[in-house]
Write a protein that holds these residues in place. Structure first.
Motif, short mmCIF file in Angstrom:
data_model
loop_
_atom_site.label_atom_id
_atom_site.label_comp_id
_atom_site.label_asym_id
_atom_site.label_seq_id
_atom_site.Cartn_x
_atom_site.Cartn_y
_atom_site.Cartn_z
N SER A 120 53.72 36.77 57.79
CA SER A 120 53.74 35.72 58.94
C SER A 120 53.99 36.21 60.34
CB SER A 120 54.77 34.73 58.82
OG SER A 120 56.17 35.33 59.01
N LEU A 121 53.88 35.47 61.48
CA LEU A 121 53.88 35.93 62.70
C LEU A 121 55.34 36.55 63.12
CD1 LEU A 121 51.83 33.30 64.85
CD2 LEU A 121 51.24 35.68 63.80
N THR A 122 56.27 36.06 62.10
CA THR A 122 57.69 36.82 62.26
C THR A 122 57.90 37.94 61.08
OG1 THR A 122 58.41 34.98 60.82
CG2 THR A 122 58.53 34.58 63.27
N ALA A 123 56.83 38.41 60.60
CA ALA A 123 56.80 39.50 59.74
C ALA A 123 57.32 39.07 58.40
CB ALA A 123 57.44 40.48 60.21
N GLU A 124 57.29 38.06 57.77
CA GLU A 124 57.75 37.47 56.71
C GLU A 124 56.49 37.80 55.70
OE1 GLU A 124 60.56 33.83 56.40
OE2 GLU A 124 59.44 33.72 58.33
N SER A 125 56.98 38.09 54.36
CA SER A 125 55.87 38.15 53.35
C SER A 125 55.79 36.76 52.94
CB SER A 125 56.31 39.23 52.51
OG SER A 125 56.46 40.46 52.66
N LYS A 126 54.29 36.46 52.93
CA LYS A 126 54.11 34.91 52.31
C LYS A 126 53.00 34.92 51.43
CE LYS A 126 56.71 31.81 55.87
NZ LYS A 126 56.45 30.73 56.62
N ILE A 127 52.62 33.74 50.88
CA ILE A 127 51.63 33.51 49.98
C ILE A 127 50.78 32.36 50.61
CG2 ILE A 127 50.65 32.84 47.63
CD1 ILE A 127 51.56 35.77 47.68
N LEU A 128 49.61 32.30 50.74
CA LEU A 128 48.73 31.20 51.14
C LEU A 128 48.09 30.72 49.71
CD1 LEU A 128 46.32 30.79 54.10
CD2 LEU A 128 46.09 29.72 52.00
N TYR A 129 48.32 29.64 49.02
CA TYR A 129 47.65 29.01 47.95
C TYR A 129 46.36 28.76 48.10
CZ TYR A 129 52.52 30.19 46.21
OH TYR A 129 53.82 30.80 45.83
N HIS A 130 45.38 29.43 48.19
CA HIS A 130 44.14 28.77 48.05
C HIS A 130 43.72 28.41 46.52
CE1 HIS A 130 43.00 30.49 51.98
NE2 HIS A 130 42.97 31.74 51.69
N HIS A 131 44.24 26.98 46.44
CA HIS A 131 44.15 26.31 45.19
C HIS A 131 43.20 25.18 45.41
CE1 HIS A 131 47.83 27.83 42.82
NE2 HIS A 131 47.03 28.95 43.64
N GLY A 132 42.11 25.22 46.34
CA GLY A 132 41.29 23.91 46.27
C GLY A 132 40.59 23.84 45.20
N GLN A 133 40.12 24.60 44.47
CA GLN A 133 39.32 24.24 42.88
C GLN A 133 40.31 23.78 42.14
OE1 GLN A 133 36.45 24.86 41.82
NE2 GLN A 133 37.02 24.04 39.78
N ALA A 134 41.39 24.10 41.84
CA ALA A 134 42.18 23.41 41.07
C ALA A 134 42.53 21.95 41.48
CB ALA A 134 43.52 24.12 40.81
N ASN A 135 42.75 21.74 42.87
CA ASN A 135 43.32 20.48 43.19
C ASN A 135 41.99 19.56 43.13
OD1 ASN A 135 45.65 21.56 44.09
ND2 ASN A 135 45.00 21.58 46.06
N ALA A 136 40.92 20.11 43.52
CA ALA A 136 39.80 19.08 43.33
C ALA A 136 39.41 18.90 41.81
CB ALA A 136 38.38 19.93 43.73
N ALA A 137 39.39 19.76 41.13
CA ALA A 137 39.35 19.62 39.45
C ALA A 137 40.39 18.51 39.05
CB ALA A 137 39.25 20.79 38.63
N ALA A 138 41.46 18.67 39.22
CA ALA A 138 42.61 17.64 38.92
C ALA A 138 42.16 16.25 39.25
CB ALA A 138 44.06 18.03 39.44
N ALA A 139 41.57 16.10 40.81
CA ALA A 139 41.36 14.85 41.29
C ALA A 139 40.13 14.25 40.64
CB ALA A 139 40.90 15.16 42.79
N ILE A 140 39.17 14.98 40.24
CA ILE A 140 38.01 14.68 39.33
C ILE A 140 38.34 14.06 37.99
CG2 ILE A 140 35.76 15.38 38.33
CD1 ILE A 140 35.58 17.27 40.65
N ALA A 141 39.27 14.79 37.30
CA ALA A 141 39.94 14.35 36.31
C ALA A 141 40.46 12.81 36.19
CB ALA A 141 40.78 15.41 35.61
#
Length: 347
Positions: A120-141
């Motif tokens: 992050s801009l404050t030097a924190e270690s973070k994760i960006l969850y690129h989970h668009g595929q799973a979100n879309a698949a669950a919505a389609i279901a």
């Protein structure tokens, strides 16, 4: 769900936004046997620099660079009830349809499958969850429960980043309704031309293999349209609309290619030229492809044009090009009379 003019929120188990917060979709009942599935947009993240700069009120007030919506917000929830999605507007040709809206909070055009580490801009270690595929698949279901019958007409659409997502997921949505004979895939405001796409898709977003097989060129929406065409019935209609100097996309594309998020004559020219080249190529390649191009609303200050149309009533219902509005153009496609608008721009 009982009201046909109310949007209902539905959380999806196991699905998260870019920050790991719960993800939800929006559903609205209709009164006709027609279904619209819409993918919302909201920027993109493609490296550590952009991951560290999501849209925030603070960044907007300070006019600092920002690149993607990170969580489901009240803004996205409100957007589901404007323009083409507003059931109480008698002008809206889709007001009586069943609708599903997919908020966009993964920075990956709804197609990612990766946990991306960044500082992050404050030097924190973070994760960006690129989970668009799973979100879309669950919505389609959820579709078989929300709309179990075969629709008379199925429209799969998306705005901006969602315009990429709707095309990428269109074959899977069509597979839910294999007997539907009238399917329309509509991408709005989704042109970005850069040689970075294969690298982003494979190494940042970890896009699923069947899509990666097609992501080889510099215009992602073109590659995704080729994928959808090859994996959907020949009768499927493909629609694409763009303004010729789309400010949001001009800035984003210049950032991707030149490192600066700005509008200048070179940025405008690059976007305009590659957009028209892409539309011309797709028109030659895909038999059932139709476009709407316009330079309506050009700014006197910087010569840019608006980004998307369907969420803005003034743009949706105005006869922006050739005496035809986006609403009327979509209606004609639904009625089996698709046409090209703005042909004078295409070489």
């Amino acid at each position: 769900m009982t009201s046909t003019q109310t949007w209902y929120q539905k959380p999806l188990d196991g699905c998260v936004s870019s920050t790991g917060k719960p993800y939800q979709i929006l559903l609205k009942k209709g009164t006709v046997n027609k279904l619209l599935v819409n993918f919302l947009g909201g920027g993109a993240s493609w490296n550590e620099e952009t991951a560290a700069r999501p849209f925030t009120i603070g960044r907007m007030l300070k006019k600092q660079e920002a690149f993607y919506i990170s969580d489901v917000s009240s803004t996205q929830l409100r957007f589901a009830n404007v323009g083409l999605f507003k059931a109480s507007d008698q002008r809206n040709p889709f007001r009586d349809w069943y609708m599903l809206n997919l908020p966009y909070v993964s920075g990956d055009f709804h197609i990612g499958n990766n946990d991306f580490p960044y500082q992050s801009l404050t030097a924190e270690s973070k994760i960006l969850y690129h989970h668009g595929q799973a979100n879309a698949a669950a919505a389609i279901a959820t579709l078989t429960e929300f709309f179990p019958q075969t629709p008379e007409t199925l429209v799969i659409m998306g705005l901006s980043a969602g315009g990429h997502g709707c095309v990428a997921h269109a074959p899977q949505i069509q597979n839910v309704y294999p007997d539907c004979e009238h399917v329309i895939v509509y991408s709005e405001g989704s042109h970005l031309h850069t040689p970075l796409w294969p690298e982003i898709a494979e190494n940042i977003w970890n896009v699923r293999p069947d899509l990666m097989a097609y992501i080889k060129g510099e215009t992602l929406i073109a590659d995704l349209l080729r994928y959808a065409q090859n994996n959907m019935p020949p009768s499927t209609l493909f629609l694409q609309s763009n303004s010729l100097r789309d400010k949001a996309l001009v800035e984003m594309m210049y950032k991707m290619n030149h490192g600066k998020q700005q509008v200048n004559p070179n940025a405008l020219s690059e976007f305009h030229t590659t957009l028209l080249e892409t539309v011309g190529t797709l028109k030659r390649e895909i038999p059932n492809y139709y476009y709407y191009l316009t330079d309506y609303g050009k700014s006197k200050k910087d010569n840019t044009t608006p980004h998307t149309f369907s969420g803005t009533p003034k743009l949706l219902y105005s006869e922006m090009q050739d005496g035809i509005s986006i609403a009327n153009w979509l209606c004609q496609a639904v009625e089996g009379n698709p046409l090209d608008v703005g042909a004078k721009f295409v070489v």
